[in-house]
Write an enzyme that holds these catalytic residues in place. Structure first.
Site, mmCIF file in Angstrom:
data_model
loop_
_atom_site.group_PDB
_atom_site.id
_atom_site.type_symbol
_atom_site.label_atom_id
_atom_site.label_comp_id
_atom_site.label_asym_id
_atom_site.label_seq_id
_atom_site.Cartn_x
_atom_site.Cartn_y
_atom_site.Cartn_z
ATOM 1 N N LYS A 23 -16.559 18.164 1.690
ATOM 2 C CA LYS A 23 -15.244 18.058 1.060
ATOM 3 C C LYS A 23 -15.061 16.626 0.592
ATOM 4 O O LYS A 23 -15.603 15.683 1.191
ATOM 5 C CB LYS A 23 -14.134 18.452 2.033
ATOM 6 C CG LYS A 23 -13.983 17.502 3.221
ATOM 7 C CD LYS A 23 -12.908 17.979 4.175
ATOM 8 C CE LYS A 23 -12.776 17.005 5.360
ATOM 9 N NZ LYS A 23 -11.844 17.477 6.377
ATOM 10 N N GLY B 248 -5.198 4.184 -3.911
ATOM 11 C CA GLY B 248 -6.443 4.738 -4.413
ATOM 12 C C GLY B 248 -6.328 6.193 -4.806
ATOM 13 O O GLY B 248 -7.335 6.828 -5.123
ATOM 14 N N ASP B 249 -5.119 6.751 -4.789
ATOM 15 C CA ASP B 249 -4.943 8.144 -5.160
ATOM 16 C C ASP B 249 -4.963 8.320 -6.674
ATOM 17 O O ASP B 249 -5.026 7.356 -7.437
ATOM 18 C CB ASP B 249 -3.622 8.673 -4.597
ATOM 19 C CG ASP B 249 -3.744 9.049 -3.133
ATOM 20 O OD1 ASP B 249 -4.878 9.259 -2.678
ATOM 21 O OD2 ASP B 249 -2.724 9.120 -2.450
ATOM 22 N N ASP C 250 0.850 -1.180 0.000
ATOM 23 C CA ASP C 250 0.000 0.000 0.000
ATOM 24 C C ASP C 250 0.891 1.237 0.000
ATOM 25 O O ASP C 250 2.082 1.168 0.337
ATOM 26 C CB ASP C 250 -0.904 -0.024 1.241
ATOM 27 C CG ASP C 250 -1.940 1.082 1.220
ATOM 28 O OD1 ASP C 250 -2.197 1.610 0.125
ATOM 29 O OD2 ASP C 250 -2.475 1.409 2.279
ATOM 30 N N ARG D 148 -2.106 15.141 -1.936
ATOM 31 C CA ARG D 148 -3.446 14.567 -1.911
ATOM 32 C C ARG D 148 -4.452 15.708 -1.880
ATOM 33 O O ARG D 148 -4.390 16.573 -1.015
ATOM 34 C CB ARG D 148 -3.617 13.656 -0.695
ATOM 35 C CG ARG D 148 -2.609 12.537 -0.640
ATOM 36 C CD ARG D 148 -2.778 11.675 0.588
ATOM 37 N NE ARG D 148 -4.064 10.994 0.594
ATOM 38 C CZ ARG D 148 -4.398 10.049 1.484
ATOM 39 N NH1 ARG D 148 -3.530 9.705 2.416
ATOM 40 N NH2 ARG D 148 -5.566 9.477 1.435
ATOM 41 N N THR D 149 -5.363 15.711 -2.823
ATOM 42 C CA THR D 149 -6.251 16.857 -3.004
ATOM 43 C C THR D 149 -7.629 16.592 -2.416
ATOM 44 O O THR D 149 -8.124 15.462 -2.424
ATOM 45 C CB THR D 149 -6.391 17.194 -4.491
ATOM 46 O OG1 THR D 149 -6.892 16.041 -5.198
ATOM 47 C CG2 THR D 149 -5.061 17.599 -5.077
ATOM 48 N N LYS E 68 -16.384 8.665 -1.083
ATOM 49 C CA LYS E 68 -15.187 9.495 -1.215
ATOM 50 C C LYS E 68 -15.461 10.971 -0.891
ATOM 51 O O LYS E 68 -14.862 11.863 -1.496
ATOM 52 C CB LYS E 68 -14.597 9.374 -2.633
ATOM 53 C CG LYS E 68 -14.067 7.995 -2.972
ATOM 54 C CD LYS E 68 -13.453 7.982 -4.348
ATOM 55 C CE LYS E 68 -12.788 6.636 -4.627
ATOM 56 N NZ LYS E 68 -13.740 5.526 -4.613
#
Length: 827
Positions: free
Chosen positions: A641, A752-753, A450, A670-671, A612
């Site tokens: 958000k 998952g990014d 991961d 990470r946005t 998400k």
């Protein structure tokens, strides 16, 4: 009760013998030993063939027995762990009625406890029944200690920080005190559930007034929280803490009234991220009498929905300070962890299979040699001994070519190898669960890793924020700090009415530094204030205070390090999270410590891997001194958000979101996209009513609730800004990956990014070389497209592959692992 043992005293011998003789190696020597019973094939003493085989089997079976004893020892430690349980007893000041039947537990509950599971944890069965008379569900409570293996469905546990949860439970109450004082419990008012802002019914004489959720107010000396954090790393491997909540219906009732609760749940299953149930508060003795006397009075039963946020599964650990009360719903083999765990089985390493194959080859060679020798001598040279008897005798003679001691040496070597692993100072804390396959550690070829928490530290830091017209990072954060000081500055006056003044989104932005500032600066200042306020409110972070070396230290608890990083950033620019509970949140100015924002929390929509995104509905207060707040007055706002992939369709149309999120992702950040929406009182009341109806449904509850949220809240949100959070790499990650590659191990990164973020982290961690070719597969529609990509990759054996999440399933049917060194997986 926990049981991870492979064998029972009755199954050990047959199972181990079956496992041993399922290998050709042992079966070969067994047949050779049994052949000595036949006089025509007898060559030497029978003991010379039986004794070595028995010795080998005893060594192997002894090792298996030792491993299973270790498992049972660990199980006994877990099953003997002591827990505090609430014991409910019926009060006995009244004379005994001969027609009265006293029930300590219902028969249905007893049957459920014997099975180790129940679809209903009915605490209300501890009561006294009369034939036509009133029932008295109230009880007296004492605390007793009980071992984990003796816990049954319906028991109420008292859990504290660091304790392992022994069964699947539903959380009833959470408090930040070590114990709740129940010496003088107040009689609860069981009015129907009402939404925030509705007027509660007048309380009866001698009863405590009901709160907005229909439950009694807590005692003055009890600080209720209603939320706790748990660690689930032993259940799902996630190191982040998970937020769990007590139902508003159960949070504030006294312990003596817990017997009036009835918890309903579905059948046991292995879905650790799903749960649907309800909790019902039955009427008290006085209410039942009044209902019996007055048929016109409505039923005062109160029911609330239960979800995954109200549960804690077995083998999770309480991470918050204070006390958590929870009722057991599933025990033993019907817990989530037990259902998700496959039964213990005998494991065999690759070395065993290779030796088994070599034994077959040696046996075939000895058979061929025996046939050749008999043929050279002549098939009919010895009367009374046919040629096939001669071949069998030669096979017995040549059986020593296959060393029977090989199994003993291997088993002893594996045991020693396991002991060396456990005592290796370089890997402290390592535990070898079985001595059967430790050598397989040296045969690892692929490592699936991961990203967050493995290649990175899971220690986030806010690095960048973009508000549409301007971006702030590094030294530019000082300008954000100045805007926040101006936006949340409350001018001191001599008017006492303004001493409790608070800031709301409707408050006019005032520039206290430069009088006559330009319109552009005022607009930027307003946008900065709004996005910082949204980030300071839209989260699940709870501030906690601990003592370290005699000093009070404030820390934050949350289920995600991203949220902690954002809250810490908001504090660094001037807006601090001062306090938070389930119903309210207070923000204070960092410079003065004065509360500047206070909101009532109406609804919280936690982050999920499917959605998400995370949202919250709050009602702003405009005066610090007011205690009663009417929803029909003041501002109601919905903040949300989430990932840009889902937020882009929720916020209003814009021309900069996609470009800015891509730029941040290329920097390895990470946005999160932040938006808000103002709600009228009527619209919120309509939403609240529909949402409550959907939450009580048993079938398709999650989809129903989400559809209501999407209909009333998640549309045309005002886009406030985009945040960029950096996750630092682990220490020594670069040399560690280099050592693994030199050992011939292929490393895959699964995350998952966004593709751009995965690419940046892979390069910065030296998972791929900077000059290495990186091939990206996105938006596949057909298998033919996947095959085209594979044909291209065949000529580039050093390629690094990044697969879009939506294309992964389609691509998996076509790709070959020799071309892959890093893959991206969006779950």
């Amino acid at each position: 009760m926990v049981s991870n043992a492979k064998y029972t005293p009755w199954s050990f011998l047959p199972v181990t013998l079956y496992n041993e003789f399922s290998f050709f190696f042992n079966m070969y020597f067994l047949l050779v030993a049994l052949s000595q019973i036949i006089p025509a094939l007898q060559i030497g003493y029978l003991s010379t063939y039986i004794a070595p085989l028995a010795f080998v089997l005893c060594i192997t079976m002894g090792k298996e027995a030792w491993d299973d004893i270790d498992r049972r020892r660990r199980d006994n430690e877990a099953n003997s762990e002591e827990y505090t349980v609430l014991k409910f007893e019926s009060p006995s000041p009244e004379p005994i009625n001969p027609r009265r039947k006293k029930l300590l537990k219902s028969e249905a509950l007893k049957r459920g406890a014997k099975k180790g599971r129940a679809d209903r944890a009915d605490l209300s069965d501890i009561q006294e029944e009369t034939e036509g008379d009133q029932i008295q569900p109230s009880s007296s409570v004492t605390q007793i200690s009980r071992k984990s293996k003796d816990l049954t469905v319906g028991d109420v546990l008292v859990l504290s920080k660091g304790q392992r949860v022994p069964a699947d439970v539903v959380i009833l109450q959470c408090s930040n005190t070590e114990s709740l004082d129940t010496s003088e419990p107040a009689e609860p008012e069981t009015a129907d559930l009402v939404s925030l802002g509705d007027e509660a019914e007048p309380s009866s004489k001698g009863k405590q007034p009901a709160t907005e959720t229909g439950t009694p107010e807590p005692a003055a000396n009890v600080v209720t929280v209603g939320e706790t954090f748990i660690r689930t790393d032993q259940l799902d491997g996630e190191t982040d803490w998970k937020l769990r909540l007590a139902s508003p219906l159960t949070q504030n009732i006294p312990r003596e009234e817990l017997v009036r609760l009835r918890v309903n749940g579905g059948k046991p299953d292995k879905k650790v991220n799903e749960f649907l149930g309800t909790v019902e508060l039955l009427p008290s003795q006085g209410e039942a009498t009044q209902q019996h006397a007055s048929l016109g009075r409505p039923d005062t039963h109160s029911t609330a929905a239960l979800s995954i946020d109200n549960t804690a599964w077995a083998n999770t650990v309480i991470a918050s300070q204070g006390t958590t009360l929870a009722v057991i719903l599933y025990t033993g083999p019907h817990t989530r962890s037990a259902l998700s765990t496959s039964p213990s089985r005998s494991k065999t390493g690759l070395l065993e299979y290779e030796i088994n194959s070599l034994t077959k080859i040696l046996c075939a060679l000895t058979l061929a040699l025996s046939i050749i020798l008999v043929a050279l001598e002549g098939l009919d040279k010895r009367p009374g001994r046919p040629w096939y008897i001669q071949i069998m005798r030669f096979l017995v003679l040549f059986s020593t070519i296959v060393p029977i001691s090989l199994r003993v040496n291997l088993d002893m070597g594996k045991t020693a190898y396991g002991r060396f692993i456990q005592r290796d100072p370089g890997i402290p804390g390592a535990v070898v669960r079985t001595s059967t396959i430790p050598e397989d550690l040296g045969r690892i070829e692929y490592l699936l890793s991961d990203k967050t928490g493995t290649l990175t530290q899971n220690d986030m830091e806010m690095k960048k924020i973009h508000i549409g017209t301007v971006s702030y990072a590094n030294e530019a954060m000082d300008e954000v700090n100045a805007y926040v000081r101006q936006g949340f500055h409350i001018q001191p006056t001599t008017d006492p009415a303004t001493h409790g003044m608070l800031i709301t989104p409707s408050s006019t932005y005032v520039n206290t530094v430069a009088v006559g500032a330009t319109r552009t600066r005022r607009e930027i200042g307003t946008r900065v204030r709004d996005v910082v306020l949204a980030l300071a409110l839209c989260h699940n972070v709870t501030p906690t205070t601990d003592e370290e070396d005699g000093k009070e230290v404030t820390s934050y608890q949350a289920s995600s390090p991203d949220e902690i990083a954002i809250v810490k950033w908001a504090e660094s620019v001037g807006l601090k999270l001062a306090s938070r509970d389930r119903k309210s949140m207070t923000l204070a100015a960092t410079t003065t410590g004065r509360p500047v924002v206070r909101v009532s929390i109406l609804d919280v929509f936690p982050f999920t891997s499917e959605g998400k995104r995370m949202g919250i509905v709050v009602h702003f207060q405009d005066d610090l001194d007011k205690t009663n707040h009417d929803l029909s007055t003041g501002d109601i706002w919905f903040y949300q958000k989430g990932a840009d992939t889902v937020m882009s369709s929720i916020v209003v149309a814009n021309d900069w979101l996609d470009e800015e999120t891509a730029n941040m992702a290329r920097e390895g950040l990470r946005t999160l996209v932040v938006g808000r929406k103002r709600l009228s009182y009527q619209k919120y009341q309509e939403f609240s009513s529909r949402y409550h109806e959907a939450s009580l449904a048993i079938n398709n509850r999650d989809n129903g609730m989400q559809s209501v949220v999407a209909q009333y809240l998640e549309s045309d949100l005002e886009l406030l800004g985009v945040t960029g959070v950096e996750d630092k790499l682990q220490r020594d990650i670069k040399p560690s990956l280099e050592l693994l590659r030199n050992a011939g191990i292929k490393i895959w990164m699964l995350t998952g990014d966004k593709v751009e973020t995965a690419r940046c982290v892979a390069v910065s961690s030296k998972l791929v070389a900077r000059g290495q070719f990186i091939y990206t597969v996105e938006k596949l529609k057909r298998k033919d497209n996947a095959q085209e990509h594979l044909d291209f990759l065949r000529n580039k054996t050093d390629a690094c592959l990044l697969i879009d999440g939506e294309s992964l399933t389609l691509f998996l049917t076509q790709f070959r692992t020799e071309f892959i060194s890093v893959a991206r997986w969006r779950r």
